[in-house]
Every structure is written in C-alpha cells, then in structure tokens.
Design a protein around this motif. Structure first.
Motif, PDB file in Angstrom:
ATOM      1  N   GLN A  29     -23.455 -57.590  -2.096  1.00 15.27           N
ATOM      2  CA  GLN A  29     -24.099 -56.951  -3.245  1.00 15.27           C
ATOM      3  C   GLN A  29     -25.577 -56.668  -3.001  1.00 15.27           C
ATOM      4  O   GLN A  29     -26.112 -55.667  -3.476  1.00 15.27           O
ATOM      5  CB  GLN A  29     -23.905 -57.822  -4.484  1.00 15.27           C
ATOM      6  CG  GLN A  29     -22.451 -57.898  -4.925  1.00 15.27           C
ATOM      7  CD  GLN A  29     -22.260 -58.718  -6.188  1.00 15.27           C
ATOM      8  OE1 GLN A  29     -23.209 -59.302  -6.722  1.00 15.27           O
ATOM      9  NE2 GLN A  29     -21.027 -58.771  -6.682  1.00 15.27           N
ATOM     10  N   THR A  33     -27.140 -52.981  -3.289  1.00 15.83           N
ATOM     11  CA  THR A  33     -28.249 -52.712  -4.210  1.00 15.83           C
ATOM     12  C   THR A  33     -29.407 -52.040  -3.486  1.00 15.83           C
ATOM     13  O   THR A  33     -29.990 -51.067  -3.969  1.00 15.83           O
ATOM     14  CB  THR A  33     -28.736 -54.022  -4.858  1.00 15.83           C
ATOM     15  OG1 THR A  33     -27.660 -54.631  -5.559  1.00 15.83           O
ATOM     16  CG2 THR A  33     -29.884 -53.757  -5.822  1.00 15.83           C
ATOM     17  N   ASP A  52     -18.437 -59.449 -11.709  1.00 18.19           N
ATOM     18  CA  ASP A  52     -19.122 -58.426 -10.931  1.00 18.19           C
ATOM     19  C   ASP A  52     -19.361 -57.170 -11.763  1.00 18.19           C
ATOM     20  O   ASP A  52     -20.237 -56.367 -11.449  1.00 18.19           O
ATOM     21  CB  ASP A  52     -18.299 -58.053  -9.686  1.00 18.19           C
ATOM     22  CG  ASP A  52     -18.173 -59.213  -8.709  1.00 18.19           C
ATOM     23  OD1 ASP A  52     -19.095 -60.050  -8.686  1.00 18.19           O
ATOM     24  OD2 ASP A  52     -17.163 -59.271  -7.981  1.00 18.19           O
TER      25      ASP A  52
END
Length: 342
Positions: free
Chosen positions: A56, A60, A89
């Motif tokens: 993640q 990002t 999530d």
C-alpha cells in the motif's frame, strides 16, 4: 489500435476492468492510452504495478507522484485484489481516492471468472455486493466499470465474426466455426489466426474453412496428433495419407520438427502415466494446455516407452542424415511412418 475502440473509452478518474478476457482488458487499456494522448496531444506517464508484489505504501507513492514529463498520468494496478484483500482496506483506498491528484487516472484490473448460479452468470470474486463497489461510489470520483468475461466455446464463432469485421475482412460461417474448434477460447491466438487468414486471401477475399485449416498452426498440431493415432492403431495407409497431405502444404523440415515434438510429448506423457500421474501432473510438469495434455496421455497408451524412445532415436538419426545430404527428410519420414505403423 482501433480508432472506434478509443472513441468509446470515456475520460474519467477511475477505470475498473473485471474479468478473465485478458485480450479485451488489454484492448481497453490501449484504447484508454490512445484517447488520452489524442485528447491532450501529449505522451503519457504510465506506471504499471502488480498487486502481488506492490504494498500500500508503494501504491500510495505512485498514485501521488507528479509526472515531470507529461500532464497526464495513468497508474495501472493489475491483480488489484491481491493488495486489497480485507474489507478494512476499503477505508484506506476510499480516503486515497478522494485525494486523487488532478490529471491522474487509476486503472484497477480485477481478474475474475463467471459461473452459472440460480439461473444467471455471476462473478466469483467480485460480486455486486463486494465492498469495493461501495468504496468507489463513496469516493465521488468519475469512474467506469467494464466487465470482460471470457467467451464460452459456444460463443466463439460469433466472437470470431465480430473480430473479422473489426479487422475489415470476410469469413465464411464454416471458417469461423472451424477456427473456434481449433483454438477454443484462446482469444490471442484467434486474433492472430484471423489476421493471418485475412492477409492470405487479400482485402477482397473470403476466408474459407479450407483456408483456416491450411493456415492455422493448431490445425497442423491436430494433423500430427491424428497421424500418430493412426500409427498407434497400426493403420499405415491412413498415417501415410496424413503425412503426404502435410508434405503437400508445408516444408519437410517443419513437419519433422512437429513430429519430433510430438514424440517427445508422448515420452513425457508415458513417464507421467507410469509414475501413476494423470492430466494435472502432466500439465504441472510440461506447462501444456490441459486439453493437449489429456490427448497426449490417451495417445501414449498406444506405445510402450521402448517404442517411443526408439522412434525418437530414429528421428534424431534422420535429421543428421538429412543435414549431411545422405537422404531427404520427406522420404525417410514416409519410410519411418510406414515401418512403425505395421
């Protein structure tokens, strides 16, 4: 790239491409890139990420990065659900999407397949009540969700005719049915064979069933399988007839290569069978299509391992003799097929 396909792709913030028709997914991405390039008359900054290996934090960072070379940026996350496995999530993704930078477009690829359930075809992984639907809706970002199920075998002739039309060619109905029978729902191969056939007959020509059988590599594999079935059944007349038909259409070296490959395939199949394995083990060890693996396992039963190894040694010797000019491949192949079919 088809101009009409590009025109059908709207310019939005988020694209979701769901399904197991990988060719259609690739076409959509290419159409998207073409549309964005045409809209801004600029090159694109494209970042491709894999949900199997991307975390993640990296996602990002990629999504929020500003391009130094292009005002338009596209981030493509394949196998997106591998990174978005938990319902929690969704909260993280929703917050991220609300702050999606201007002129950044996100494409989420969701590999999925359908099955028949209670009178309709339903997706297996991302159903209509999956949390990702709510997450995307609440992001308030413009979006397009496109579903691409792989055509069934019954649907393939119609798919082929549509593809022929998009390529500007002409196929007889029997030609489409024959190609569907040969390639199954391998859409990448189907497209390649269609392109080849249209080029063969010319812009104004009509592709026939015979043209498909002549040109399709899968058809030639079928012919080799059939010839080895005849050899295994000790039907020398039929085996020689098939070999002669192949020699009329293709170079002897090409046929030799296919025949040698088939014998190697049968040796591997025999090894799997003698070890107590079946189709799954054959696929795992060879990487073959399950249908081909099944046929090879059935065919190898007509031969002992000793027979197969002897045939392979003869093929190796034939190749050496042909290279040194001692004999010609077409003659020695006919002799070999006649001998081992008795």
């Amino acid at each position: 790239m088809r101009a009409e396909a590009a025109a059908q792709i709207p310019i939005v913030d988020i694209y979701v491409l769901q399904g197991d028709d990988d060719l259609a997914v690739q076409d959509d991405l290419k159409a998207l890139y073409a549309r964005l390039r045409a809209e801004g008359n600029v090159e694109l900054d494209i970042a491709s990420l894999d949900g199997n290996s991307c975390d993640q934090a990296a996602f990002t960072q990629s999504l929020n990065s500003l391009s130094l070379f292009s005002p338009q940026r596209v981030v493509v996350l394949s196998d997106a659900l591998e990174m978005l496995k938990k319902k929690e999530d969704g909260e993280w993704l929703g917050a991220l999407l609300k702050n999606l930078p201007q002129n950044t477009h996100l494409a989420l690829l969701l590999p999925d397949s359908q099955r028949y359930f209670k009178g309709e075809m339903v997706w297996q992984k991302v159903k209509s009540n999956h949390w990702i639907h709510k997450c995307l809706k609440e992001s308030e970002r413009t979006q397009v969700w496109r579903e691409h199920p792989l055509p069934s075998q019954r649907e393939m002739p119609a798919w082929i005719m549509n593809e022929v039309q998009s390529q500007g060619g002409n196929f007889e109905g029997q030609a489409a049915a024959e190609l569907a029978n040969l390639v199954g729902n391998n859409l990448f191969q189907a497209r390649q064979e269609i392109t080849k056939a249209i080029s063969y007959v010319g812009a104004d020509g009509i592709v026939t069933r015979d043209d498909v059988r002549l040109l399709c590599s899968q058809s030639r594999e079928e012919d080799i399988f059939e010839m080895m079935d005849a050899v295994g059944g000790r039907n020398a007349k039929h085996a020689l007839s098939l070999l002669q038909r192949l020699l009329e259409d293709l170079p002897a070296q090409y046929i030799y290569t296919m025949l040698a490959r088939q014998v190697r395939l049968l040796i591997m199949a025999r090894e799997v069978m003698e070890a107590g394995g079946g189709q799954n083990e054959m696929v795992a060890q060879t990487g073959l299509n399950p249908f081909v693996a099944k046929k090879a396992l059935a065919q190898c039963r007509h031969f002992s391992m000793e027979e197969l190894e002897d045939i392979y040694r003869q093929l190796d010797r034939m190749d050496e003799e042909a290279k040194t000019g001692v004999s010609s491949l077409d003659v020695v192949m006919e002799t070999l097929v006649a001998d081992i079919s008795r």
